[in-house]
Design a protein around this motif. Structure first.
Motif, mmCIF file in Angstrom:
data_model
loop_
_atom_site.group_PDB
_atom_site.id
_atom_site.type_symbol
_atom_site.label_atom_id
_atom_site.label_comp_id
_atom_site.label_asym_id
_atom_site.label_seq_id
_atom_site.Cartn_x
_atom_site.Cartn_y
_atom_site.Cartn_z
ATOM 1 N N TYR A 1 3.410 8.677 -5.555
ATOM 2 C CA TYR A 1 4.037 7.353 -5.507
ATOM 3 C C TYR A 1 5.106 7.261 -6.598
ATOM 4 O O TYR A 1 4.894 7.717 -7.722
ATOM 5 C CB TYR A 1 3.003 6.253 -5.747
ATOM 6 C CG TYR A 1 2.136 5.914 -4.549
ATOM 7 C CD1 TYR A 1 2.157 4.635 -3.997
ATOM 8 C CD2 TYR A 1 1.300 6.854 -3.973
ATOM 9 C CE1 TYR A 1 1.361 4.312 -2.909
ATOM 10 C CE2 TYR A 1 0.504 6.553 -2.884
ATOM 11 C CZ TYR A 1 0.538 5.275 -2.353
ATOM 12 O OH TYR A 1 -0.248 4.974 -1.273
ATOM 13 N N PRO B 1 9.550 1.142 -3.181
ATOM 14 C CA PRO B 1 8.491 2.168 -3.123
ATOM 15 C C PRO B 1 8.917 3.401 -2.344
ATOM 16 O O PRO B 1 9.538 3.296 -1.283
ATOM 17 C CB PRO B 1 7.329 1.439 -2.445
ATOM 18 C CG PRO B 1 7.937 0.292 -1.730
ATOM 19 C CD PRO B 1 9.138 -0.112 -2.520
ATOM 20 N N TYR C 1 -0.585 0.786 1.019
ATOM 21 C CA TYR C 1 -0.463 -0.388 0.135
ATOM 22 C C TYR C 1 -1.665 -0.515 -0.778
ATOM 23 O O TYR C 1 -1.525 -0.720 -1.990
ATOM 24 C CB TYR C 1 -0.296 -1.654 0.983
ATOM 25 C CG TYR C 1 -0.437 -2.930 0.190
ATOM 26 C CD1 TYR C 1 0.548 -3.336 -0.694
ATOM 27 C CD2 TYR C 1 -1.579 -3.734 0.324
ATOM 28 C CE1 TYR C 1 0.419 -4.509 -1.426
ATOM 29 C CE2 TYR C 1 -1.718 -4.898 -0.397
ATOM 30 C CZ TYR C 1 -0.715 -5.284 -1.282
ATOM 31 O OH TYR C 1 -0.861 -6.434 -2.013
ATOM 32 N N THR D 1 -1.829 1.711 -3.948
ATOM 33 C CA THR D 1 -0.985 1.457 -5.116
ATOM 34 C C THR D 1 -1.817 0.966 -6.300
ATOM 35 O O THR D 1 -1.420 1.133 -7.459
ATOM 36 C CB THR D 1 0.104 0.410 -4.814
ATOM 37 O OG1 THR D 1 -0.511 -0.831 -4.416
ATOM 38 C CG2 THR D 1 1.039 0.884 -3.720
ATOM 39 N N ASP E 1 -0.137 3.718 -8.575
ATOM 40 C CA ASP E 1 1.016 3.265 -9.363
ATOM 41 C C ASP E 1 0.863 1.779 -9.650
ATOM 42 O O ASP E 1 1.128 0.942 -8.797
ATOM 43 C CB ASP E 1 2.316 3.533 -8.590
ATOM 44 C CG ASP E 1 3.561 3.349 -9.446
ATOM 45 O OD1 ASP E 1 3.646 2.318 -10.148
ATOM 46 O OD2 ASP E 1 4.436 4.235 -9.401
ATOM 47 N N LEU F 1 3.907 -0.534 -9.079
ATOM 48 C CA LEU F 1 4.097 -0.923 -7.681
ATOM 49 C C LEU F 1 3.081 -1.982 -7.264
ATOM 50 O O LEU F 1 3.403 -2.929 -6.541
ATOM 51 C CB LEU F 1 3.963 0.305 -6.774
ATOM 52 C CG LEU F 1 5.200 1.191 -6.603
ATOM 53 C CD1 LEU F 1 4.854 2.434 -5.796
ATOM 54 C CD2 LEU F 1 6.325 0.418 -5.920
ATOM 55 N N TRP F 2 1.850 -1.800 -7.714
ATOM 56 C CA TRP F 2 0.789 -2.751 -7.379
ATOM 57 C C TRP F 2 1.145 -4.155 -7.887
ATOM 58 O O TRP F 2 1.025 -5.144 -7.158
ATOM 59 C CB TRP F 2 -0.532 -2.288 -7.969
ATOM 60 C CG TRP F 2 -1.630 -3.310 -7.894
ATOM 61 C CD1 TRP F 2 -2.151 -4.045 -8.915
ATOM 62 C CD2 TRP F 2 -2.339 -3.726 -6.716
ATOM 63 N NE1 TRP F 2 -3.134 -4.886 -8.457
ATOM 64 C CE2 TRP F 2 -3.271 -4.723 -7.110
ATOM 65 C CE3 TRP F 2 -2.273 -3.354 -5.376
ATOM 66 C CZ2 TRP F 2 -4.131 -5.333 -6.218
ATOM 67 C CZ3 TRP F 2 -3.138 -3.974 -4.478
ATOM 68 C CH2 TRP F 2 -4.050 -4.945 -4.892
#
Length: 354
Positions: free
Chosen positions: A259, A266, A318, A321, A325, A328-329
């Motif tokens: 990721y 993303p 999704y 994440t 990462d 990103l989350w």
């Protein structure tokens, strides 16, 4: 000292007596129980319809059974409890679900999310049913599927073996009723449930149903499911057939998801590596290159079709994440659809061939 020895002897004797009595009691209970190995569930006209399948002991032991003996029985009721009470009224044996192998849900219960969650709530509190019981989906009627004549008259074990003996599933995680129970509390969780169908008077595996938050949204055929498994590093023993009649048997496979952010959006790279054996080839070119290119393009097309165009996160990208990462989350928390819209992907495939 002598008193202590006597007490030990007394306790040992008491323990042996208890074991003997327990054994006899259990033997009696076995004779008075209907052991259910498969259960099919529908919902129609405001009522649940549950089909119970128990083993044909005559086929297993050679012992005769009564002329009117039934091994597949269907009951209807407003609640599952009503059905179990009805079963008890019509049988001189106790319904026993402790050895349940498979649960089959058909489209009538699956399309009714309220009743499906009600059913899962009942099963969640039913201590007899193991969370590890395998679950399947059928577009046919569940009762009709369980009535299909199987080898040995033991449909529960036959369906279980059908799944486990399929090379595609040799290293795949079994989908269980526990996965659906947990799915009630897992936001945006996608589960792929194997599909069973009646074909040529037999039961066949036919891809997987895609369930998002326990709601049926689409399905994958066997080939598409193979590529999903490959993205997850599974599929050892599977034969991959491509357009030029090239056939590769997968001997080993691994995958890795990376990721990152690309242009502030993303970006995910899926790396698939492995070893394969070329069983058949009609190509004059580089077999390895042709195979790797084919798998990469097939996977990219699959992700474009389901993940991007249909907005079905078949890989739970999704949700990952959260631990892949955190940046990103945090950026896309609560915005799963935006995450999929912004997402770009690359698939790198590198198999060595023997």
């Amino acid at each position: 000292m002598k008193t202590l020895k006597n007490r030990c002897r007394y306790l040992l004797l008491l323990g042996m007596i208890l074991i003997l009595f327990t054994g006899c009691s259990e033997m009696t209970q076995i004779e008075d129980r209907d052991f259910i190995l498969a259960m099919g569930i529908s919902f129609d006209n405001g009522k649940y319809k549950v089909t119970y399948a128990r083993p044909d002991l005559s086929a297993l032991t050679g012992q005769p059974v009564g002329k009117n003996e039934k091994f597949v029985m269907t009951y209807s009721g407003v609640t599952i409890s009503d059905i179990e009470e009805d079963y008890a009224r019509n049988s001189d044996k106790r319904l026993d679900l402790r050895h349940l192998k498979v649960i089959v849900l058909d489209s009538s219960i699956v399309k009714n999310k309220v009743k499906l969650n009600e059913l899962l709530g009942f099963i969640e509190n039913k201590y007899e049913i193991s969370r590890n019981t395998m679950v399947f989906y059928t577009k046919d009627q569940a009762d009709k599927l369980l009535e299909v004549n199987t080898i040995g008259g033991n449909i529960g074990e036959n369906v279980e073996q059908l799944y486990e003996n399929n090379p595609q599933n040799s290293d795949a995680k079994k989908v269980t009723i526990g996965d659906l129970i947990n799915g009630q509390y897992q936001v945006k969780k996608v589960v792929l449930i194997p599909i069973l169908e009646i074909k040529e008077e037999r039961i066949w595996l036919s891809g997987a149903g895609i369930f998002s938050e326990n709601e049926y949204v689409d399905s994958l055929d066997e080939t598409q499911l193979t590529y999903v498994h490959m993205m997850n590093g599974m599929g050892k023993g599977r034969d991959i057939v491509i357009e030029n009649s090239q056939v590769i048997k997968i001997k080993g496979i691994k995958s890795k998801f990376t990721y990152a952010m690309k242009d502030k959006k993303p970006y995910i790279v899926i790396r698939i590596t492995g070893e394969g054996t070329e069983l058949q080839s009609n190509t004059s070119g580089d077999s390895r290159k042709i195979f790797n290119t084919h798998v990469s393009e097939a996977i990219l097309y699959l992700n474009q079709n389901f993940t991007k165009e249909k907005n079905i996160d078949i890989l739970n990208l999704y949700r990952k994440t959260a631990y892949k990462d955190r940046n990103l989350w945090e950026k896309y928390q609560g915005k799963s659809e935006q995450f999929i819209e912004d997402l770009s992907m690359d698939v790198l495939v590198d198999f060595t061939l023997q």
